[in-house]
Design an enzyme around this catalytic site. Structure first.
Site, PDB file in Angstrom:
ATOM      1  N   TYR A  82      31.474  51.194  41.606  1.00 51.39           N
ATOM      2  CA  TYR A  82      32.122  49.869  41.591  1.00 51.39           C
ATOM      3  C   TYR A  82      33.129  49.743  42.721  1.00 51.39           C
ATOM      4  CZ  TYR A  82      35.705  46.428  40.429  1.00 51.39           C
ATOM      5  OH  TYR A  82      36.631  45.414  40.506  1.00 51.39           O
ATOM      6  N   THR A  89      25.633  36.244  34.420  1.00 56.24           N
ATOM      7  CA  THR A  89      25.186  37.569  33.971  1.00 56.24           C
ATOM      8  C   THR A  89      25.735  37.756  32.556  1.00 56.24           C
ATOM      9  OG1 THR A  89      27.204  38.683  34.682  1.00 56.24           O
ATOM     10  CG2 THR A  89      25.446  38.440  36.341  1.00 56.24           C
ATOM     11  N   TYR A 149      39.032  57.794  26.478  1.00 55.19           N
ATOM     12  CA  TYR A 149      38.389  58.762  27.360  1.00 55.19           C
ATOM     13  C   TYR A 149      39.374  59.887  27.704  1.00 55.19           C
ATOM     14  CZ  TYR A 149      35.073  54.901  28.494  1.00 55.19           C
ATOM     15  OH  TYR A 149      34.161  53.880  28.454  1.00 55.19           O
ATOM     16  N   ASN A 173      44.892  46.011  37.122  1.00 54.44           N
ATOM     17  CA  ASN A 173      44.137  45.674  35.900  1.00 54.44           C
ATOM     18  C   ASN A 173      44.671  44.408  35.246  1.00 54.44           C
ATOM     19  OD1 ASN A 173      43.544  48.578  36.254  1.00 54.44           O
ATOM     20  ND2 ASN A 173      42.479  48.316  34.311  1.00 54.44           N
ATOM     21  N   SER A 210      31.690  49.637  46.147  1.00 57.40           N
ATOM     22  CA  SER A 210      31.047  48.356  46.504  1.00 57.40           C
ATOM     23  C   SER A 210      32.099  47.289  46.803  1.00 57.40           C
ATOM     24  CB  SER A 210      30.094  47.896  45.389  1.00 57.40           C
ATOM     25  OG  SER A 210      30.811  47.545  44.215  1.00 57.40           O
ATOM     26  N   LYS A 211      33.218  47.324  46.086  1.00 56.58           N
ATOM     27  CA  LYS A 211      34.301  46.359  46.378  1.00 56.58           C
ATOM     28  C   LYS A 211      34.929  46.683  47.738  1.00 56.58           C
ATOM     29  CE  LYS A 211      35.756  43.443  44.195  1.00 56.58           C
ATOM     30  NZ  LYS A 211      35.381  41.996  44.098  1.00 56.58           N
ATOM     31  N   ASP A 225      28.087  30.274  39.365  1.00 48.17           N
ATOM     32  CA  ASP A 225      28.079  31.530  38.603  1.00 48.17           C
ATOM     33  C   ASP A 225      26.644  31.845  38.165  1.00 48.17           C
ATOM     34  OD1 ASP A 225      30.505  33.153  36.794  1.00 48.17           O
ATOM     35  OD2 ASP A 225      28.392  33.409  36.238  1.00 48.17           O
ATOM     36  N   ASP A 251      42.671  46.922  43.178  1.00 46.45           N
ATOM     37  CA  ASP A 251      43.447  48.091  43.632  1.00 46.45           C
ATOM     38  C   ASP A 251      42.604  49.365  43.640  1.00 46.45           C
ATOM     39  OD1 ASP A 251      43.222  48.521  40.867  1.00 46.45           O
ATOM     40  OD2 ASP A 251      45.369  48.716  40.503  1.00 46.45           O
ATOM     41  N   GLU A 252      41.423  49.330  42.966  1.00 42.15           N
ATOM     42  CA  GLU A 252      40.614  50.558  42.865  1.00 42.15           C
ATOM     43  C   GLU A 252      40.090  51.013  44.216  1.00 42.15           C
ATOM     44  OE1 GLU A 252      37.951  51.052  39.659  1.00 42.15           O
ATOM     45  OE2 GLU A 252      39.204  49.956  38.260  1.00 42.15           O
TER      46      GLU A 252
HETATM   47  P1  NAD Z   1      33.759  39.512  35.135  1.00 38.34           P
HETATM   48  O1  NAD Z   1      32.740  40.596  35.101  1.00 38.34           O
HETATM   49  O2  NAD Z   1      34.432  39.090  33.866  1.00 38.34           O
HETATM   50  O3  NAD Z   1      33.112  38.185  35.748  1.00 38.34           O
HETATM   51  C1  NAD Z   1      32.284  38.196  36.871  1.00 38.34           C
HETATM   52  C2  NAD Z   1      31.591  36.847  36.956  1.00 38.34           C
HETATM   53  O4  NAD Z   1      30.770  36.836  38.141  1.00 38.34           O
HETATM   54  C3  NAD Z   1      30.661  36.567  35.778  1.00 38.34           C
HETATM   55  O5  NAD Z   1      30.839  35.239  35.331  1.00 38.34           O
HETATM   56  C4  NAD Z   1      29.259  36.746  36.356  1.00 38.34           C
HETATM   57  O6  NAD Z   1      28.280  35.943  35.724  1.00 38.34           O
HETATM   58  C5  NAD Z   1      29.494  36.321  37.803  1.00 38.34           C
HETATM   59  N1  NAD Z   1      28.500  36.898  38.730  1.00 38.34           N
HETATM   60  C6  NAD Z   1      28.071  38.195  38.772  1.00 38.34           C
HETATM   61  N2  NAD Z   1      27.159  38.328  39.759  1.00 38.34           N
HETATM   62  C7  NAD Z   1      27.043  37.122  40.348  1.00 38.34           C
HETATM   63  C8  NAD Z   1      26.274  36.625  41.442  1.00 38.34           C
HETATM   64  N3  NAD Z   1      25.416  37.424  42.115  1.00 38.34           N
HETATM   65  N4  NAD Z   1      26.395  35.328  41.794  1.00 38.34           N
HETATM   66  C9  NAD Z   1      27.241  34.503  41.106  1.00 38.34           C
HETATM   67  N5  NAD Z   1      27.970  34.905  40.063  1.00 38.34           N
HETATM   68  C10 NAD Z   1      27.884  36.200  39.700  1.00 38.34           C
HETATM   69  O7  NAD Z   1      34.808  39.953  36.229  1.00 38.34           O
HETATM   70  P2  NAD Z   1      36.377  39.692  36.288  1.00 38.34           P
HETATM   71  O8  NAD Z   1      37.069  40.745  35.541  1.00 38.34           O
HETATM   72  O9  NAD Z   1      36.640  38.265  35.992  1.00 38.34           O
HETATM   73  O10 NAD Z   1      36.631  39.972  37.846  1.00 38.34           O
HETATM   74  C11 NAD Z   1      36.543  38.915  38.793  1.00 38.34           C
HETATM   75  C12 NAD Z   1      36.825  39.482  40.175  1.00 38.34           C
HETATM   76  O11 NAD Z   1      38.114  40.068  40.190  1.00 38.34           O
HETATM   77  C13 NAD Z   1      35.874  40.583  40.598  1.00 38.34           C
HETATM   78  O12 NAD Z   1      35.615  40.426  41.961  1.00 38.34           O
HETATM   79  C14 NAD Z   1      36.627  41.870  40.332  1.00 38.34           C
HETATM   80  O13 NAD Z   1      36.220  42.893  41.209  1.00 38.34           O
HETATM   81  C15 NAD Z   1      38.043  41.423  40.623  1.00 38.34           C
HETATM   82  N6  NAD Z   1      39.121  42.136  39.895  1.00 38.34           N
HETATM   83  C16 NAD Z   1      39.065  42.301  38.544  1.00 38.34           C
HETATM   84  C17 NAD Z   1      40.124  42.908  37.888  1.00 38.34           C
HETATM   85  C18 NAD Z   1      40.153  43.088  36.390  1.00 38.34           C
HETATM   86  O14 NAD Z   1      41.058  43.756  35.869  1.00 38.34           O
HETATM   87  N7  NAD Z   1      39.224  42.510  35.644  1.00 38.34           N
HETATM   88  C19 NAD Z   1      41.235  43.353  38.613  1.00 38.34           C
HETATM   89  C20 NAD Z   1      41.249  43.186  40.009  1.00 38.34           C
HETATM   90  C21 NAD Z   1      40.178  42.554  40.633  1.00 38.34           C
HETATM   91  O1  DAU Z   2      42.269  48.225  38.553  1.00 38.31           O
HETATM   92  C1  DAU Z   2      41.540  47.018  38.584  1.00 38.31           C
HETATM   93  C2  DAU Z   2      40.229  47.209  37.854  1.00 38.31           C
HETATM   94  O2  DAU Z   2      40.551  47.242  36.464  1.00 38.31           O
HETATM   95  C3  DAU Z   2      39.214  46.115  38.145  1.00 38.31           C
HETATM   96  O3  DAU Z   2      38.867  46.153  39.504  1.00 38.31           O
HETATM   97  C4  DAU Z   2      37.961  46.306  37.280  1.00 38.31           C
HETATM   98  O4  DAU Z   2      37.079  45.220  37.489  1.00 38.31           O
HETATM   99  C5  DAU Z   2      38.399  46.324  35.827  1.00 38.31           C
HETATM  100  O5  DAU Z   2      37.282  46.563  35.002  1.00 38.31           O
HETATM  101  C6  DAU Z   2      39.459  47.400  35.590  1.00 38.31           C
HETATM  102  O6  DAU Z   2      38.888  48.732  35.760  1.00 38.31           O
HETATM  103  P1  DAU Z   2      39.257  49.940  34.778  1.00 38.31           P
HETATM  104  O7  DAU Z   2      38.184  50.941  34.838  1.00 38.31           O
HETATM  105  O8  DAU Z   2      40.655  50.395  35.010  1.00 38.31           O
HETATM  106  O9  DAU Z   2      39.254  49.116  33.372  1.00 38.31           O
HETATM  107  P2  DAU Z   2      38.700  49.519  31.917  1.00 38.31           P
HETATM  108  O10 DAU Z   2      39.222  48.466  30.992  1.00 38.31           O
HETATM  109  O11 DAU Z   2      37.256  49.792  31.922  1.00 38.31           O
HETATM  110  O12 DAU Z   2      39.476  50.872  31.612  1.00 38.31           O
HETATM  111  C7  DAU Z   2      40.889  50.938  31.616  1.00 38.31           C
HETATM  112  C8  DAU Z   2      41.269  52.384  31.331  1.00 38.31           C
HETATM  113  O13 DAU Z   2      40.919  52.680  29.976  1.00 38.31           O
HETATM  114  C9  DAU Z   2      40.520  53.391  32.191  1.00 38.31           C
HETATM  115  O14 DAU Z   2      41.390  54.465  32.503  1.00 38.31           O
HETATM  116  C10 DAU Z   2      39.395  53.868  31.298  1.00 38.31           C
HETATM  117  C11 DAU Z   2      39.996  53.777  29.894  1.00 38.31           C
HETATM  118  N1  DAU Z   2      39.019  53.476  28.804  1.00 38.31           N
HETATM  119  C12 DAU Z   2      38.211  52.398  28.938  1.00 38.31           C
HETATM  120  C13 DAU Z   2      37.295  52.101  27.960  1.00 38.31           C
HETATM  121  C14 DAU Z   2      36.366  50.903  28.099  1.00 38.31           C
HETATM  122  C15 DAU Z   2      38.982  54.288  27.672  1.00 38.31           C
HETATM  123  O15 DAU Z   2      39.752  55.250  27.551  1.00 38.31           O
HETATM  124  N2  DAU Z   2      38.071  53.983  26.700  1.00 38.31           N
HETATM  125  C16 DAU Z   2      37.206  52.932  26.800  1.00 38.31           C
HETATM  126  O16 DAU Z   2      36.368  52.721  25.881  1.00 38.31           O
END
Ligand code: NAD
Ligand code: DAU
Length: 352
Positions: free
Chosen positions: A159, A35, A216, A188, A162-163, A32, A134-135
Site C-alpha cells: 500500500y 469498490t 496485532y 491516521n 503504491s502511494k 468513484d 504519512d506511511e
Molecule cells: P477508502 O478506502 O475509504 O475510500 C476509497 C474510495 O476510492 C472508495 O470510495 C473507492 O470506491 C474509491 N476508488 C477505489 N478505486 C477507485 C478507482 N480506480 N477509481 C475511482 N474510485 C476508486 O479510503 P479513505 O480512507 O477514504 O482514503 C482516501 C485517501 O486518503 C486515499 O488516497 C488514502 O491513501 C488517503 N489517506 C487515508 C488515510 C486514512 O487514515 N484512512 C490517511 C491518510 C491518507
Molecule cells: O497512517 C495513515 C494510514 O492509516 C492510511 O494511509 C491508510 O489508508 C489507513 O488504512 C491507515 O493505515 P493503518 O494500517 O495504520 O490503519 P489500520 O486501521 O489498518 O491499523 C491501525 C493500527 O492498528 C495498525 O498498527 C494495525 C493495528 N490493527 C489493525 C487492525 C485492522 C490491529 O492491531 N488489529 C486489527 O484488526
C-alpha cells in the site's frame, strides 16, 4: 465546480459532505468506482441536491475523465481515490498498483491535457490536489523525531509503496510539465462513515457484537490520529492557499499506542452502552499474529501547515473518539448497509 475522486469512501465522503455544507462553495463532480470501500449511503443526505453530481467511474478510464473535464470545467481536482487498506495490500497488491499508481497516472495525464487547453484566469487558478499518507515515510523508532516534509520516502507495505509511487508521479508532473499540484500527507484518520475493516470502527462494532478485539502483535505500535473533519479542513486550506509544487504534512499531534486506543474505545462503550453482564468490553481483547512488516511508529510534524497556512485541528483525540463511538451507536442503518457478504468474507480471510 470541483472534481473529487473517491468521494464515496471514508475521507472523500466526509470531504464532499463538509464542502457542500457551505453555500459559498461550488458544486462537486464526484467520480468513484464504488469498490467494496465506496458507499453511496454515506452521500444519502445529498440526494436531489443539484450541486452534487455522482459519476460511477474509474480514475483509470481516460475517456470518461476527458469527457467529464470538458463538460464540467472544474477549477480543481482533489484525488482521494485509492485502495487504502494495508492488510488487503498484503493479501493482494495488484489492485493497489492498478488504482494507486496507474490510475493516478491516467488521471494526471487527463488533467494535464485539460489544463493545457485552459486560458487566462482558468489556467492560472487550476490545481490538482493529491491526497496521500504519512506511511510513505516508513517507520520511526521511539526516539526519532516526527516526520517532516523533508523525510526520505521509505515505504514498507505494498500500500505505502503504491502511494509513494503516486506521490512521485505528482511531483514529477509539476517539475517536468509545470502542472499545478499540491500534495498532503496525512496521518491516521478516524470518524463517521469509516469502513469497519480499519482498527477503530472494526473494534467499536466487534465490541458491540460480542466478538474478539484482535490486536496485532503486542499492541504497542504507535499511530498519530486525526479526526476526519480536521483532515477535511486542512485540505480546504491547502486547496485554497497551498503553494504549488509543495507537500504539506497533516496530523493531530495525537500519538497513541494501539492498545491504548482500544482501551479508550472500551471505556467509552462501558459508559455509553454497558454490556448486559456488567463486564467491561476490555475482556474481549485478544492478541493475534502480527501484520507482516508492521510499521512500529508513525508521527507527523504538521508545523509547516500550521505556520504557513494557519491550520489547527479542532478536535483532540478525547473529543474526536467520543464523537466517533457515539456516531456508530447512532447509525446502525449505515453500519448494516456496509456489513455485506463481501465484508464478512474479508473478516473470515483475515482473522480466520
Ligand atoms: P477508502 O478506502 O475509504 O475510500 C476509497 C474510495 O476510492 C472508495 O470510495 C473507492 O470506491 C474509491 N476508488 C477505489 N478505486 C477507485 C478507482 N480506480 N477509481 C475511482 N474510485 C476508486 O479510503 P479513505 O480512507 O477514504 O482514503 C482516501 C485517501 O486518503 C486515499 O488516497 C488514502 O491513501 C488517503 N489517506 C487515508 C488515510 C486514512 O487514515 N484512512 C490517511 C491518510 C491518507
Ligand atoms: O497512517 C495513515 C494510514 O492509516 C492510511 O494511509 C491508510 O489508508 C489507513 O488504512 C491507515 O493505515 P493503518 O494500517 O495504520 O490503519 P489500520 O486501521 O489498518 O491499523 C491501525 C493500527 O492498528 C495498525 O498498527 C494495525 C493495528 N490493527 C489493525 C487492525 C485492522 C490491529 O492491531 N488489529 C486489527 O484488526
Amino acid at each position: 465546480m470541483i472534481l473529487v475522486t473517491g468521494g464515496a469512501g471514508f475521507i472523500g465522503g466526509n470531504f464532499v459532505l463538509d464542502w457542500l455544507k457551505s453555500p459559498k462553495n461550488e458544486g462537486v463532480v464526484n467520480v468513484d468506482k464504488l469498490t467494496y470501500a465506496g458507499n453511496l449511503a454515506t452521500l444519502e443526505s445529498l440526494r436531489g441536491d443539484p450541486r452534487h453530481i455522482f459519476i460511477h467511474g474509474d480514475i483509470g478510464d481516460k475517456e470518461l475523465l476527458a469527457r467529464l473535464l470538458t463538460e464540467h470545467q472544474p477549477r480543481a481536482i482533489v484525488n482521494f481515490a485509492a485502495e487504502s487498506h494495508v492488510d488487503r495490500s498484503i493479501h493482494g497488491p495488484a489492485e493497489f498498483i492498478q488504482t494507486n499508481i496507474l490510475g493516478t497516472f491516467h488521471l494526471l495525464e487527463c488533467a494535464r491535457e485539460y489544463w493545457s487547453g485552459l486560458d487566462g484566469l482558468a489556467k492560472q487558478v487550476f490545481r490538482f490536489h493529491h491526497i496521500s499518507t504519512d506511511e510513505v515515510y516508513g517507520s520511526l523508532s521511539s526516539s526519532d523525531l516526527a516526520f517532516t516534509e523533508k523525510n526520505a520516502y521509505e515505504p514498507n507495505s505494498p500500500y505505502s509503496a503504491s502511494k509513494a509511487a503516486s506521490d512521485h508521479l505528482v511531483r514529477a508532473w509539476f517539475h517536468t510539465y509545470g502542472f499545478p499540484v499540491v500534495t498532503t500527507n496525512c496521518s491516521n484518520n478516524y470518524g463517521p462513515y469509516h469502513f469497519p475493516e480499519k482498527l477503530i470502527p472494526l473494534f467499536i462494532l466487534n465490541a458491540l457484537n460480542g466478538k474478539p478485539l484482535p490486536i496485532y502483535g503486542d499492541g504497542q505500535q504507535i499511530r498519530d490520529w486525526l479526526y476526519v473533519g480536521d483532515h477535511c479542513s486542512a485540505i480546504r486550506e491547502v486547496l485554497a492557499k497551498g503553494k504549488l509544487g509543495e507537500t504539506y504534512n497533516v496530523g493531530g499531534w495525537n500519538e497513541k499506542a494501539n492498545l491504548d486506543v482500544v482501551k479508550t474505545i472500551c471505556a467509552i462503550l462501558d459508559e455509553l452502552k454497558p454490556r448486559s453482564d456488567g463486564v467491561s468490553y476490555i475482556s474481549q481483547i485478544t492478541f493475534v499474529k502480527d501484520r507482516p512488516g508492521h510499521d512500529r511508529r508513525y508521527a507527523i510534524d504538521a508545523s509547516k501547515l500550521e505556520r504557513e497556512l494557519g491550520w489547527r485541528p479542532a478536535e483532540t483525540f478525547d473529543t474526536g473518539i467520543r464523537k466517533t463511538v457515539q456516531w456508530y451507536l447512532d447509525n446502525p442503518v449505515w453500519v448494516d448497509g456496509v456489513v455485506s457478504g463481501s465484508y464478512r468474507d474479508w473478516l473470515q480471510k483475515q482473522y480466520q
